[in-house]
Write a protein that holds these residues in place. Structure first.
Motif, PDB file in Angstrom:
ATOM      1  N   GLU A  44       9.358  72.585  49.383  1.00 33.69           N
ATOM      2  CA  GLU A  44       8.106  72.303  49.029  1.00 33.69           C
ATOM      3  C   GLU A  44       8.395  71.479  47.927  1.00 33.69           C
ATOM      4  O   GLU A  44       7.937  70.212  47.826  1.00 33.69           O
ATOM      5  CB  GLU A  44       7.006  73.226  48.787  1.00 33.69           C
ATOM      6  N   ALA A  45       9.062  72.008  46.903  1.00 37.05           N
ATOM      7  CA  ALA A  45       9.502  71.072  45.683  1.00 37.05           C
ATOM      8  C   ALA A  45      10.202  69.731  46.151  1.00 37.05           C
ATOM      9  O   ALA A  45      10.006  68.700  45.720  1.00 37.05           O
ATOM     10  CB  ALA A  45      10.227  71.771  44.833  1.00 37.05           C
ATOM     11  N   ALA A  46      11.364  69.744  47.147  1.00 35.10           N
ATOM     12  CA  ALA A  46      11.815  68.651  47.539  1.00 35.10           C
ATOM     13  C   ALA A  46      10.987  67.564  48.134  1.00 35.10           C
ATOM     14  O   ALA A  46      10.905  66.550  47.726  1.00 35.10           O
ATOM     15  CB  ALA A  46      13.030  68.976  48.617  1.00 35.10           C
ATOM     16  N   CYS A  47      10.022  68.109  49.035  1.00 35.05           N
ATOM     17  CA  CYS A  47       8.866  67.201  49.608  1.00 35.05           C
ATOM     18  C   CYS A  47       8.090  66.508  48.445  1.00 35.05           C
ATOM     19  O   CYS A  47       7.930  65.364  48.347  1.00 35.05           O
ATOM     20  CB  CYS A  47       8.154  67.958  50.514  1.00 35.05           C
ATOM     21  N   ARG A  48       7.755  67.392  47.542  1.00 38.76           N
ATOM     22  CA  ARG A  48       6.790  66.878  46.368  1.00 38.76           C
ATOM     23  C   ARG A  48       7.549  65.733  45.544  1.00 38.76           C
ATOM     24  O   ARG A  48       6.928  64.828  45.421  1.00 38.76           O
ATOM     25  CB  ARG A  48       6.399  68.155  45.578  1.00 38.76           C
ATOM     26  N   GLU A  49       8.652  66.091  45.209  1.00 40.87           N
ATOM     27  CA  GLU A  49       9.409  65.432  44.129  1.00 40.87           C
ATOM     28  C   GLU A  49       9.805  63.957  44.892  1.00 40.87           C
ATOM     29  O   GLU A  49       9.518  62.956  44.309  1.00 40.87           O
ATOM     30  CB  GLU A  49      10.684  65.940  43.666  1.00 40.87           C
ATOM     31  N   LEU A  50      10.367  64.101  46.289  1.00 41.24           N
ATOM     32  CA  LEU A  50      10.524  62.692  46.840  1.00 41.24           C
ATOM     33  C   LEU A  50       9.622  61.936  47.036  1.00 41.24           C
ATOM     34  O   LEU A  50       9.692  60.604  46.807  1.00 41.24           O
ATOM     35  CB  LEU A  50      11.270  63.147  48.182  1.00 41.24           C
TER      36      LEU A  50
END
Length: 126
Positions: A44-50
């Motif tokens: 979820e963090a990878a999706c949000r940050e990207l």
């Protein structure tokens, strides 16, 4: 034992043999990604940050692994980006740019990101 390392999700985006790097106001380039918020999974963090940094959606991401570095831990993902998809800087990012491996040796890159790229075989030890 207290948590002494920052927890990050980081994405290596690839397109036509180049790696996507982002830059904030500082002169140093980094891979898209950032700190994992409380209650958020690494993915979820990878999706949000990207999305926040490049306006790209994380799709068909491959989990590369978990790297422990001094002061930071990274959950690392790899994503191939179609030529039709172009990143746009947003949030705190002022510039997104594709770099060949050779070009990365001529710009300032966050040291932890250099180490992640080395560990994944994108950069050779010098």
């Amino acid at each position: 034992m207290s948590q002494s390392r920052e927890l990050h999700s980081t994405v290596i985006c690839l397109q036509a043999g180049k790696i996507l790097m982002v830059r904030k106001e500082a002169p140093e380039w980094s891979l898209p990604g950032g700190k994992i918020d409380p209650g958020e999974t690494q993915l979820e963090a990878a999706c949000r940050e990207l999305r926040e940094e490049t306006s790209l959606q994380l799709t068909d991401a491959q989990f590369l692994g978990h790297s422990v570095l001094p002061g930071e831990e990274h959950w690392l993902y790899r994503m191939n980006v179609a030529a039709s998809m172009q990143p746009r800087p947003s949030h705190e990012i002022v510039e997104c740019r594709w770099f060949s491996v050779a070009e990365l040796s001529h710009v300032a890159v966050k040291p932890t990101n250099v180490e992640l790229l080395r560990r994944e075989g994108f950069l050779e030890l010098r």
